[in-house]
Design an enzyme around this catalytic site. Structure first.
Site, PDB file in Angstrom:
ATOM      1  N   GLY A 211       0.828  -1.196   0.000  1.00  0.00           N
ATOM      2  CA  GLY A 211       0.000   0.000   0.000  1.00  0.00           C
ATOM      3  C   GLY A 211       0.868   1.253   0.000  1.00  0.00           C
ATOM      4  O   GLY A 211       2.070   1.204   0.271  1.00  0.00           O
ATOM      5  N   CYS A 212       0.256   2.395  -0.293  1.00  0.00           N
ATOM      6  CA  CYS A 212       1.030   3.637  -0.405  1.00  0.00           C
ATOM      7  C   CYS A 212       1.564   4.092   0.946  1.00  0.00           C
ATOM      8  O   CYS A 212       2.771   4.283   1.117  1.00  0.00           O
ATOM      9  CB  CYS A 212       0.196   4.713  -1.077  1.00  0.00           C
ATOM     10  SG  CYS A 212      -1.429   4.995  -0.340  1.00  0.00           S
TER      11      CYS A 212
END
Length: 305
Positions: free
Chosen positions: A115-116
């Site tokens: 994920g970011c």
């Protein structure tokens, strides 16, 4: 050699950016589904069967359905959703995380894209835990700000329509979907307090880890441990506080697959701030997916990046 790639969910923000990165490459053939049939399981099954690698840009439940659909196929998968990031049957697609990660990604059939927020957090935390500068049982706080594209079409619509606030903090119940992967791949035993927020800019991200310093955990020691861990890496760099200056711009690496870490604070204050900057749609999403794709196909990592 030409490789066949199917982007399942190419109409979404991440899918569109992956497609853009792959379109100009003569070593990649994109497998297409007739738009009128894109929600039909049979059409998607045909596309999966035709592809060497499929990249899932789908909500979690849809990603799980896609994995089930491909269970008896030879197609390799990169999942950009949250569904499999702590699943032990999947390889976590963060090549710079540890020395063995590239070999594991290259050999894997199933790779989960980080994920970011968690990319920035893990990039900071994991090397410091490994170096003994953060205890695995330490209570941490992680703060972050992201561009609004990370919230998908609905949030993009709010900002582009002028109805969203300039800045807001969310995930207040401490159940943000990135926390489990931050703990698992960061090497933490205690859940960190995580305070994500969104600003009025489309792309970019800054993830911040505040730390108290002591005789062993000085700013120089933190910087050295991170520099040693990422020495020679193409897409992750460690900058000095002097190189960064007095302000950190979360949009500084937009359009790239770069991630930049820096350590700030003077020892006599007893306080340090470690910051990771990245493009939430680059190294935090589509860029990472293309990097993982290249590794899985035995290609130079920076193709299309």
């Amino acid at each position: 050699m030409t490789h066949s790639v199917f982007i399942d969910g190419e109409a979404g923000t991440t899918g569109l950016q992956i497609r853009e990165r792959l379109l100009g490459r003569d070593d990649i053939r994109l497998v297409q589904v007739d738009p009128a049939r894109r929600k039909e399981a049979s059409a998607r099954a045909e596309a999966f069967a035709e592809a060497d690698v499929a990249i899932l840009c789908l909500p979690d439940d849809a990603a799980r359905e896609a994995v089930a659909l491909t269970a008896d196929m030879d197609v390799r998968l990169i999942d950009a959703s949250t569904a499999h990031r702590i699943d032990p049957n999947w390889v976590f697609g963060f090549p710079e995380l540890a020395a063995e990660m590239r070999e594991m990604i290259a050999a894997a059939r199933l790779v989960s894209n980080p994920g970011c927020y968690s990319t920035g957090a893990i990039a900071i935390v994991a090397p410091l835990v490994a170096a003994g500068l953060i205890d695995e049982g330490e209570a941490l706080s992680i703060n972050a700000v992201s561009g609004y594209t990370g919230g998908g079409k609905a949030l993009i619509g709010e900002y582009e329509g002028g109805t969203a606030p300039a800045h807001f903090v969310y995930g207040l119940n401490q159940r943000h979907k990135h926390i489990p992967e931050i703990m698992t791949h960061g090497g933490l035993l205690v859940q960190p307090v995580f305070a994500p927020s969104v600003g009025n800019f489309a792309q970019g991200m800054a993830v911040q880890l505040p730390l108290h310093m002591d005789a062993d955990r000085s700013a120089a020691a933190l910087h050295q441990a991170l520099s040693d861990h990422y020495a020679g890496q193409q897409f992750v760099e460690v900058a000095t506080a002097e190189e960064i200056g007095a302000r950190i711009d979360p949009t500084a690496l937009n359009g790239s697959n770069q991630l930049r870490i820096s350590v700030h604070g003077e020892d006599d204050t007893g306080c340090a701030l470690v910051v990771a900057v990245l493009d939430n749609l680059g190294k935090g999403a589509s860029g990472a997916a293309v990097q993982n794709l290249n590794i899985m196909l035995g290609l130079p990592e920076d193709l299309g990046l």
